[in-house]
Design an enzyme around this catalytic site. Structure first.
Site, short mmCIF file in Angstrom:
data_model
loop_
_atom_site.label_atom_id
_atom_site.label_comp_id
_atom_site.label_asym_id
_atom_site.label_seq_id
_atom_site.Cartn_x
_atom_site.Cartn_y
_atom_site.Cartn_z
NE ARG A 179 -23.16 -13.57 32.85
CZ ARG A 179 -22.71 -13.01 31.70
NH1 ARG A 179 -23.57 -12.58 30.81
NH2 ARG A 179 -21.44 -12.90 31.45
CG ASP A 226 -33.67 -14.73 20.89
OD1 ASP A 226 -32.55 -14.21 21.05
OD2 ASP A 226 -34.56 -14.67 21.77
CB SER A 249 -32.62 -17.16 23.10
OG SER A 249 -32.96 -17.52 21.79
C1 BGC Z 1 -30.62 -13.62 26.49
C2 BGC Z 1 -30.35 -13.37 25.03
C3 BGC Z 1 -31.63 -13.38 24.25
C4 BGC Z 1 -32.64 -12.44 24.87
C5 BGC Z 1 -33.97 -12.47 24.16
C6 BGC Z 1 -31.67 -12.65 27.00
O1 BGC Z 1 -31.99 -12.95 28.31
O2 BGC Z 1 -29.45 -13.49 27.25
O3 BGC Z 1 -29.48 -14.38 24.52
O4 BGC Z 1 -31.36 -13.00 22.94
O5 BGC Z 1 -32.84 -12.78 26.22
O6 BGC Z 1 -34.51 -13.75 24.15
#
Ligand code: BGC
Length: 495
Positions: free
Chosen positions: A176, A214, A161
């Site tokens: 990143r 996610d 995620s």
């Molecule tokens: C991430 C996402 C993720 C979200 C919730 C963010 O910091 O970049 O990819 O879906 O957090 O977990």
């Protein structure tokens, strides 16, 4: 029947006896209200900009919101079957699940183990991270499947995620780190071979069939049981959303010549909304959080909403009002504990907002136990109001993102949004405040019947990183079998 336990006391609504607060303190509260309140007009302005940014993210040139195509190219029907492993590398925990999609429509069985993600891993060494993950998987497989040397490779959906470029469903080039992670040597690289190398070293019998976000998992898992689900959101340690776009509206995929009506789930990565600082009303506290974060200038929207930051915003305000202002809150007390960055998480704010007592005695206990500070009553009122302001702002801003996707896609009625994450599930009033903001932004008339659904309802999602990951693994296997090889890097893992 499952014991539900005692009913929690209703939380006190609104601010109590602010009128008794000394003048200076009232002035500070008023100032905070000005900083943190986002009125309807501003919500609409933010949403309008958001819609444009979503479109920009899909263009060849791109924008600050990545709008990552995920190669999830269909919605579940509820009739998917099979047994899959799912691994969830979230911001706080690592979870391994064995998910069985049963013959019965929309039903599943799940066995899972949770492992705490050690804090030091988040800023440590890449090898240690992958080794830790591989060890957890190995342990899980040995417990539930027996001797790994005797097993065929098991298909796995990996919920990773973080923003990742996916030219293929089984690839994820980390754009990143977010959520406070800062591990060298991973950004700009495909994480799948790193993960697979650690698995191979331990002989863990896995074949990765999909790397997912996610939010995409949440969307697909929710759509498995509710066909009205159109958007998947996470409001947890981080915040983000996914929805289904048609390829004809994704100019950056035009070179692939996919039929324009082909569905493609987009991981928006909306945490990056307004990184250029055009519309979000950032306070000096938001600016300070950003400056001291491992990735300044990134995830501007997320830093105002996500659970990782809510407690920190609150802490910075408290320290500021102790140090610099005439009011000098907690005068004469040692605030050493309060000075520790990230020492308060969003559950601290939840507890403040949940305090049911007029004299805020639970908040007093909380401050005494956790911070060794004894606020007086006016200070407790300021604390309560500050928590409300931060929590309300987060909920209202999140509604801008949901509205923007809905406007872009023309979802004006009967649209369900599946949401998950600690802030959504546990932060008091988050859902209700978000629903109020949606109504303001989208100009819905007042309900005539309180039981009537809103045109867009944000509902508790199904388990995205477990069931969602398994479903995506199943859908991907299904489409490969049917000959749709788009976005597949390793066809050999799909036999
Ligand atoms: C991430 C996402 C993720 C979200 C919730 C963010 O910091 O970049 O990819 O879906 O957090 O977990």
């Amino acid at each position: 029947m499952v014991g539900l336990g005692p009913k929690p006391p209703p939380s006190r609504k609104g601010t109590g006896t602010l009128a008794d607060a000394p003048k200076d303190l009232l002035k500070e509260i008023k100032h905070l209200e000005e900083l943190f309140t986002i009125d309807t007009a501003k919500l609409k302005e933010i949403t309008h900009h958001f819609v444009n940014e979503l479109t920009k993210g899909l263009s060849v040139k791109g924008g600050s919101i990545p709008m990552n195509p995920t190669w999830v190219m269909s919605q579940p029907t509820g009739y998917e079957t099979g047994s899959y492993l799912a691994l969830d590398m979230g911001g706080t925990n690592l979870r391994v699940c064995q998910v069985t999609l049963t013959e019965q429509k929309s039903e599943f069985d799940i066995i899972q183990s949770k492992y705490r993600m050690p804090e030091e891993l988040k800023t440590g060494d890449a090898d240690e991270l992958w080794e830790y993950i591989a060890d957890c998987l190995l342990q899980f497989i040995e417990t539930h499947h027996g001797d790994v040397t005797k097993l065929d490779k098991i298909p796995l959906g990996f919920t990773f995620s973080y923003p990742a470029t996916q030219n293929y469903v089984d690839e994820g080039i980390l754009q990143r780190w977010t959520k406070g992670f800062d591990i060298a040597g991973v950004e700009g690289h495909n994480v799948v071979p790193m993960f697979e190398a650690a698995l191979a070293q331990r002989g863990v019998p896995i074949k990765l069939t999909a790397l997912i976000n996610d939010t995409t998992g949440t969307l697909i898992a929710s759509a498995y049981t509710d066909p009205k689900m159109k958007i998947g959101c996470i409001f947890g340690t981080g915040c983000n959303a996914a929805y289904i776009e048609d390829c004809g509206s994704i100019p950056k995929l035009a070179h692939l010549n996919l039929p324009p009506e082909t569905p493609m789930a987009i991981n928006c990565e909306w945490g990056a909304f307004d990184n250029e600082g055009k519309v979000l009303p950032r306070t000096p506290y938001d600016v300070a959080i950003d400056k001291d974060s491992p990735r300044p200038g990134q995830q501007s929207f997320e830093k105002m909403i996500a659970g990782l930051y809510l407690g920190e915003i609150f802490r910075l305000i408290m320290v500021d009002l102790h140090d610099k202002h005439d009011v000098h809150i907690f005068a004469g007390q040692d605030i050493a504990k309060l000075r520790k960055p990230y020492s308060l998480d969003s559950s601290f704010l939840s507890s403040i907002e949940e305090d049911p007592f007029e004299n805020l005695s639970e908040t007093l206990d909380l401050f005494q136990n956790k911070l060794n500070i004894s606020p007086n009553l006016p200070e407790l009122e300021l604390i309560r109001r500050t928590a409300e302001l931060i929590g309300t702002r987060a909920a209202r801003l999140s509604a801008c993102g949901v509205s923007a996707i809905s406007i872009k896609k023309g979802y004006t009625t009967s649209c369900h949004v599946g949401a998950d994450g600690s802030v959504f599930n546990k932060y008091p009033h988050f859902k209700a405040r978000g629903a109020v903001a949606l109504r303001e932004i989208l100009d819905w008339p007042e309900k005539t019947d309180p039981k009537e659904e809103d045109p867009i309802e944000i509902l508790t999602a199904e388990d995205g990183s477990g069931v969602g990951a398994a479903l995506i693994a199943a859908l991907t296997l299904q489409r490969v079998k049917a000959g749709n090889m788009h976005g597949i890097l390793h066809p050999e893992n799909f036999t």
